[in-house]
Write a protein that holds these residues in place. Structure first.
Motif, PDB file in Angstrom:
ATOM      1  N   HIS A 194      -7.933  -0.179  -7.924  1.00  0.00           N
ATOM      2  CA  HIS A 194      -7.785  -0.719  -8.891  1.00  0.00           C
ATOM      3  C   HIS A 194      -8.489  -1.631  -9.903  1.00  0.00           C
ATOM      4  O   HIS A 194      -9.094  -2.805  -9.302  1.00  0.00           O
ATOM      5  N   GLY A 195      -8.047  -1.858 -11.276  1.00  0.00           N
ATOM      6  CA  GLY A 195      -8.765  -2.564 -12.452  1.00  0.00           C
ATOM      7  C   GLY A 195      -8.365  -4.211 -12.899  1.00  0.00           C
ATOM      8  O   GLY A 195      -7.246  -4.260 -11.418  1.00  0.00           O
ATOM      9  N   GLY A 196      -8.510  -4.591 -13.952  1.00  0.00           N
ATOM     10  CA  GLY A 196      -7.695  -6.039 -13.982  1.00  0.00           C
ATOM     11  C   GLY A 196      -8.639  -6.901 -14.528  1.00  0.00           C
ATOM     12  O   GLY A 196      -9.502  -6.651 -15.049  1.00  0.00           O
ATOM     13  N   PRO A 197      -9.241  -8.105 -13.179  1.00  0.00           N
ATOM     14  CA  PRO A 197      -7.801  -8.057 -12.195  1.00  0.00           C
ATOM     15  C   PRO A 197      -6.889  -8.648 -11.987  1.00  0.00           C
ATOM     16  O   PRO A 197      -6.682  -9.254 -13.582  1.00  0.00           O
ATOM     17  N   GLY A 198      -5.895  -8.403 -11.879  1.00  0.00           N
ATOM     18  CA  GLY A 198      -3.934  -8.278 -11.827  1.00  0.00           C
ATOM     19  C   GLY A 198      -3.501  -7.118 -12.528  1.00  0.00           C
ATOM     20  O   GLY A 198      -2.380  -7.497 -12.457  1.00  0.00           O
ATOM     21  N   SER A 199      -4.583  -5.751 -12.237  1.00  0.00           N
ATOM     22  CA  SER A 199      -3.339  -5.037 -13.429  1.00  0.00           C
ATOM     23  C   SER A 199      -2.744  -4.719 -11.580  1.00  0.00           C
ATOM     24  O   SER A 199      -2.622  -5.453 -10.579  1.00  0.00           O
ATOM     25  N   THR A 200      -2.873  -2.934 -11.526  1.00  0.00           N
ATOM     26  CA  THR A 200      -2.274  -2.452 -10.227  1.00  0.00           C
ATOM     27  C   THR A 200      -1.962  -0.712 -10.208  1.00  0.00           C
ATOM     28  O   THR A 200      -3.065  -0.737 -10.446  1.00  0.00           O
ATOM     29  N   HIS A 201      -1.643  -0.073  -9.111  1.00  0.00           N
ATOM     30  CA  HIS A 201      -2.337   0.959  -9.109  1.00  0.00           C
ATOM     31  C   HIS A 201      -1.888   1.870  -9.558  1.00  0.00           C
ATOM     32  O   HIS A 201      -2.105   3.146  -9.491  1.00  0.00           O
ATOM     33  N   ASP A 202      -0.617   1.685 -10.502  1.00  0.00           N
ATOM     34  CA  ASP A 202       0.089   2.552 -10.558  1.00  0.00           C
ATOM     35  C   ASP A 202      -0.534   3.627 -11.917  1.00  0.00           C
ATOM     36  O   ASP A 202       0.089   4.138 -11.623  1.00  0.00           O
ATOM     37  N   ALA A 219       2.980   1.873 -17.111  1.00  0.00           N
ATOM     38  CA  ALA A 219       3.804   1.024 -15.678  1.00  0.00           C
ATOM     39  C   ALA A 219       2.724  -0.407 -16.018  1.00  0.00           C
ATOM     40  O   ALA A 219       2.542  -1.553 -15.483  1.00  0.00           O
ATOM     41  N   SER A 220       1.426  -0.323 -15.420  1.00  0.00           N
ATOM     42  CA  SER A 220       0.366  -1.082 -15.161  1.00  0.00           C
ATOM     43  C   SER A 220       0.348  -2.297 -16.283  1.00  0.00           C
ATOM     44  O   SER A 220      -0.174  -3.368 -16.210  1.00  0.00           O
ATOM     45  N   TRP A 265      -7.884  15.696   1.568  1.00  0.00           N
ATOM     46  CA  TRP A 265      -8.321  14.104   1.264  1.00  0.00           C
ATOM     47  C   TRP A 265      -7.004  12.884   1.458  1.00  0.00           C
ATOM     48  O   TRP A 265      -6.381  12.676   0.657  1.00  0.00           O
ATOM     49  N   PRO A 266      -6.947  12.125   2.074  1.00  0.00           N
ATOM     50  CA  PRO A 266      -6.137  10.981   2.423  1.00  0.00           C
ATOM     51  C   PRO A 266      -6.005   9.864   1.363  1.00  0.00           C
ATOM     52  O   PRO A 266      -7.466   9.693   0.900  1.00  0.00           O
ATOM     53  N   VAL A 267      -4.998   9.968   0.131  1.00  0.00           N
ATOM     54  CA  VAL A 267      -5.599   8.732  -0.634  1.00  0.00           C
ATOM     55  C   VAL A 267      -4.789   7.495  -0.708  1.00  0.00           C
ATOM     56  O   VAL A 267      -3.321   7.664  -0.096  1.00  0.00           O
ATOM     57  N   VAL A 268      -5.153   6.752  -0.661  1.00  0.00           N
ATOM     58  CA  VAL A 268      -4.915   5.439  -0.102  1.00  0.00           C
ATOM     59  C   VAL A 268      -4.784   4.439  -1.810  1.00  0.00           C
ATOM     60  O   VAL A 268      -5.711   4.312  -2.066  1.00  0.00           O
ATOM     61  N   HIS A 269      -3.548   4.409  -2.053  1.00  0.00           N
ATOM     62  CA  HIS A 269      -3.368   3.522  -3.042  1.00  0.00           C
ATOM     63  C   HIS A 269      -2.969   1.331  -2.721  1.00  0.00           C
ATOM     64  O   HIS A 269      -1.846   2.019  -1.446  1.00  0.00           O
ATOM     65  N   TYR A 270      -3.057   0.486  -3.205  1.00  0.00           N
ATOM     66  CA  TYR A 270      -2.644  -0.326  -3.149  1.00  0.00           C
ATOM     67  C   TYR A 270      -2.949  -1.316  -3.803  1.00  0.00           C
ATOM     68  O   TYR A 270      -3.136  -1.159  -5.202  1.00  0.00           O
ATOM     69  N   TYR A 305       1.236  -0.734   0.367  1.00  0.00           N
ATOM     70  CA  TYR A 305      -0.223   0.192   0.029  1.00  0.00           C
ATOM     71  C   TYR A 305       0.745   1.077  -0.005  1.00  0.00           C
ATOM     72  O   TYR A 305       1.958   1.191   0.228  1.00  0.00           O
ATOM     73  N   ARG A 306       0.346   2.607  -0.004  1.00  0.00           N
ATOM     74  CA  ARG A 306       1.016   3.903  -0.011  1.00  0.00           C
ATOM     75  C   ARG A 306      -0.563   4.539   0.795  1.00  0.00           C
ATOM     76  O   ARG A 306      -1.548   4.466  -0.044  1.00  0.00           O
ATOM     77  N   VAL A 307       0.067   5.715   1.500  1.00  0.00           N
ATOM     78  CA  VAL A 307      -0.770   6.588   1.643  1.00  0.00           C
ATOM     79  C   VAL A 307      -0.549   7.749   1.498  1.00  0.00           C
ATOM     80  O   VAL A 307       0.728   8.265   1.731  1.00  0.00           O
ATOM     81  N   THR A 308      -1.456   8.826   0.448  1.00  0.00           N
ATOM     82  CA  THR A 308      -0.205  10.057   0.359  1.00  0.00           C
ATOM     83  C   THR A 308      -1.112  11.272   1.105  1.00  0.00           C
ATOM     84  O   THR A 308      -2.698  10.782   1.143  1.00  0.00           O
ATOM     85  N   ARG A 309      -0.759  11.436   2.504  1.00  0.00           N
ATOM     86  CA  ARG A 309      -1.810  12.708   3.877  1.00  0.00           C
ATOM     87  C   ARG A 309      -1.938  13.740   2.453  1.00  0.00           C
ATOM     88  O   ARG A 309      -0.655  14.370   2.728  1.00  0.00           O
ATOM     89  N   PRO A 310      -2.387  14.709   3.391  1.00  0.00           N
ATOM     90  CA  PRO A 310      -2.482  15.937   3.323  1.00  0.00           C
ATOM     91  C   PRO A 310      -2.462  16.519   4.357  1.00  0.00           C
ATOM     92  O   PRO A 310      -1.389  16.324   5.546  1.00  0.00           O
ATOM     93  N   ALA A 311      -1.799  18.024   4.180  1.00  0.00           N
ATOM     94  CA  ALA A 311      -1.438  18.364   5.106  1.00  0.00           C
ATOM     95  C   ALA A 311      -1.797  18.847   6.681  1.00  0.00           C
ATOM     96  O   ALA A 311      -1.657  18.762   7.303  1.00  0.00           O
ATOM     97  N   GLY A 312      -3.494  18.965   6.581  1.00  0.00           N
ATOM     98  CA  GLY A 312      -4.640  18.626   7.835  1.00  0.00           C
ATOM     99  C   GLY A 312      -5.315  17.815   7.291  1.00  0.00           C
ATOM    100  O   GLY A 312      -4.928  16.413   7.042  1.00  0.00           O
ATOM    101  N   ALA A 313      -5.750  17.704   8.619  1.00  0.00           N
ATOM    102  CA  ALA A 313      -6.421  16.396   8.824  1.00  0.00           C
ATOM    103  C   ALA A 313      -8.256  16.112   9.371  1.00  0.00           C
ATOM    104  O   ALA A 313      -8.801  17.001   9.646  1.00  0.00           O
TER     105      ALA A 313
END
Length: 305
Positions: free
Chosen positions: A37-45, A199-200, A58-63, A20-28
């Motif tokens: 993501h799609g696929g099935p069998g793809s990636t977040h890229d 990439a994906s 908005w905090p954003v979570v990719h996996y 996973y990766r999380v991109t967090r904003p300055a605020g909360a």
């Protein structure tokens, strides 16, 4: 654009691991936007530019779903292992492990769309909103529409595709060349293909286990275990605000999306006129505007809990 992840890592998923990766904003204080993501069998890229929503609070979570990318690869597992239930369990596990299960919004693209719809139909208490992007509600509908789109391709292309599909030679260069005609029309109309999408695409090629097992050799030749799968029966159980997105030239045609609009209470639909299957890459500025408008409405309804 805030694309630098504040946190990357692996969460245990049974005996496996989900990257996973999380991109967090300055605020909360706002719910996390969890990108499926799609696929099935793809990636977040190919969905990485959604991390820019962190600039708007908005905090954003990719996996990466299990089987691909940075998550555990299992090339020797068969169709009995790669099930919808596996990926639903992985999503539930990720939400709990990252501590966002009490306050989150789901964005599901392509195969991720029916996956998040099935999740939302269980009415999880922490889910605040749902975005279903370029996604079929039914794979039989998807296949019907794929046949129609294929027949409208330039002369000879569908015949070439069909010949290789019947011969079992879908790994040939000739099939790939013909496949690109469909992809350039109905999957990604930006040329050359954007780096994130490439990439994906290459990640699937590096380990096609999940894609070939559940989908098939191409977007439009679904002969895997998903070929009869549908979420139409559960859509009326979704209770959160729902936004449906698609491109005017999308392989996810209006017919494949219609069950969401008919059955999800209050579902809204936005079409991107210059896009096909990847409007976040084909019309990124308008895409961001549309998504932020929806998220702002959620915030106004008390989406922060």
């Amino acid at each position: 654009m805030a694309v630098a992840a504040d946190d990357k890592g692996l969460v245990p998923f049974g005996e496996y691991q989900t990257w996973y990766r999380v991109t967090r904003p300055a605020g909360a204080g706002l719910p996390a936007l969890v990108v499926v993501h799609g696929g099935p069998g793809s990636t977040h890229d190919y969905l990485l530019n959604l991390a820019g929503l962190a600039d708007h609070g908005w905090p954003v979570v990719h996996y990466d779903q299990i089987g691909n990318g940075g998550s555990t690869h299992l090339p020797d597992r068969g169709a009995d292992f790669w099930t919808v239930e596996l990926f639903l369990a992985e999503l539930d596990n990720l939400l709990r492990s990252l501590g966002v299960a009490d306050d989150y919004v789901l964005f599901g693209h392509s195969w991720g769309g029916p996956l998040v719809a099935r999740h939302a139909a269980t009415r999880p208490a922490g889910l605040r909103g749902l975005v279903i992007a370029d996604a079929p509600a039914s794979y039989p509908l998807w296949l019907d529409e794929a046949r129609r789109l294929r027949q409208a391709l330039p002369a000879g292309v569908n015949e070439t595709l069909t010949r290789h599909e019947q011969a079992g030679t879908t790994d040939s260069q000739e099939y790939f060349t013909a496949m690109r005609v469909f992809y350039d029309r109905h999957v990604c109309r930006v040329t050359p293909w954007p780096r994130d999408y490439l990439a994906s695409f290459m990640e699937i090629a590096n380990d096609p286990t999940v894609y070939l097992t559940m989908n098939g050799p191409s977007e439009f030749h679904v002969i895997g275990t998903l070929r009869d799968w549908s979420v139409v029966d559960c859509l009326a159980d979704i209770e959160v605000p729902t936004l449906v997105l698609s491109g005017r030239h999308d392989e996810a045609t209006p017919a494949t999306l219609q069950p969401y609009l008919d059955r999800v209470p209050g579902a809204r639909w936005v079409v991107f006129e210059e896009s096909s299957h990847l409007p976040h890459l084909e019309e990124p500025e308008r895409f961001t505007e549309v998504l932020l408008e929806f998220l702002t409405e959620l915030k106004g309804k008390g989406a922060h809990g």
